[in-house]
Design an enzyme around this catalytic site. Sequence first.
Site, short mmCIF file in Angstrom:
data_model
loop_
_atom_site.label_atom_id
_atom_site.label_comp_id
_atom_site.label_asym_id
_atom_site.label_seq_id
_atom_site.Cartn_x
_atom_site.Cartn_y
_atom_site.Cartn_z
CD GLU A 196 14.26 4.33 3.07
OE1 GLU A 196 13.11 4.40 3.57
OE2 GLU A 196 15.27 4.11 3.75
NE ARG A 244 1.42 7.67 -1.27
CZ ARG A 244 0.53 7.05 -0.50
NH1 ARG A 244 -0.59 6.61 -1.03
NH2 ARG A 244 0.75 6.88 0.79
CE1 TYR A 301 -3.71 4.02 5.87
CE2 TYR A 301 -4.03 3.50 3.56
CZ TYR A 301 -3.41 3.26 4.76
OH TYR A 301 -2.48 2.26 4.85
CB CYS A 333 -20.69 -8.99 4.65
SG CYS A 333 -21.35 -10.03 3.34
CD GLU A 334 -16.03 -5.46 7.58
OE1 GLU A 334 -16.20 -4.41 8.22
OE2 GLU A 334 -15.38 -6.42 8.00
CE1 TYR A 377 2.77 1.42 0.65
CE2 TYR A 377 2.37 3.49 -0.51
CZ TYR A 377 3.20 2.67 0.23
OH TYR A 377 4.46 3.10 0.56
#
Length: 409
Positions: free
Chosen positions: A265, A268, A308, A334-335, A362
């Site tokens: 499966e 990536r 991550y 805004c972070e 991803y």
Amino acid sequence: MTLRCENLAFAELAEQFGTPLYVYSQAALTDAYRAYTQAFAALNPLICYAVKANGNLSILRHFAALGCGFDIVSGGELARVLAAGGEAGKTIFSGVGKSEAEMAFALQSGVKCFNVESLPELDRLNAVAGRLGLSAPVSLRINPDVDAQTHPYISTGLKANKFGIAMQDAEAAYLHAAALPHLNVVGIDCHIGSQLTNLAPLSEACERLLMLIDKLSAAGMVLEHIDLGGGVGIVYQDESVPDLHAYAEAVQRLLGGRKLSLILEPGRSLVGNAGTLLTRVEFVKKNGDKSFVIVDAAMNDLMRPALYQAYHHIENVSPAAGEPFVADIVGPICETGDFLAQNRAIAACAGDLLAVRSAGAYAASMASNYNTRPRAAEVLVDGDRAKLIRPRETVDQLLAAEAACLHDD
Ligand code: LLP
């Protein structure tokens, strides 16, 4: 040097389609798929592409045309596979919390197998299959308790993770499944984590599953397939990654003479390095000693660095832009966590085009509309042809459903 995707210059693609823009190479998708089929040729596996890595319909259609199957984790992903022309009969349904509606949809579509992760899920699937007068093909996802040696958020095969059935409970779970009238027990599976850079945990998981298979067959329960999940890592920076031929040889050696078909499966490793995110520099800013390159892509387009601490290589596509300096490459959100790279040496000035590498997996599939940012367009390049495979969202589209509710008052 002109940076390009296949025969098309990034600069021209950005001009034509705007930024931020995800650009995918069709040849790279094909090569990545063929790398699996060639390395594992002796075992003739069913490769089930993990749709969650990138579910764009055109990408699914391309893999389906190559003969690929699919690994899905929701009814929505099954709808994608079917819309793209993928075969339900080559589709595996994974995931820890399948709803009754999702089970019914998958049963009626005729998926190849349900990867089941708990006793209550077995009972629910049995009940849904019974109601529909169908039999559900089932594999049990075993948690082999091996350390995948990857980021804790994408490690899934340890006892402490929510995934799978613990090794010590596995035999009882198989007996439970075998006793349910509307289930047909056909396989065993595992998935120990993602972005794995070592082969050892993958072969160790395989070995543990085979020990269990032998115990089950001694007790009269014969399985048809073993599914080793995904997880093979890709090069983002300078990682060494598992060699597929070595992986295939290890699996072949471990399988020995057993009559088991093989399923994999990968997500990536089929799409990750086929994709690039193009983004334009809005401003270069200095706060005291610290420099920031503010670009038009943000954490909503590529969550991985924020979530991550992931590394993505970033190159300046525009002609030499002066001396490199060390900066955080950040988006407009805004972070404080909205960064694509931190403390990165880069030469850049306003208006330059940057290429964020390894953005095929991803990235678009985890994109959101945070800060009411329309999601970026996606383009698939085949030789000297660029095809828009997802138009850029518009703010009107984002507002439409809520605006309709205003009219209900
Ligand atoms: N099968 C199952 C059951 C999975 O849970 C996954 C990924 C795969 C296959 C595919 O694994 P791959 O070959 O892509 O490693 N968002 C994270 C990755 C999460 C992976 C979750 N499961 C990231 O950006 O690194």
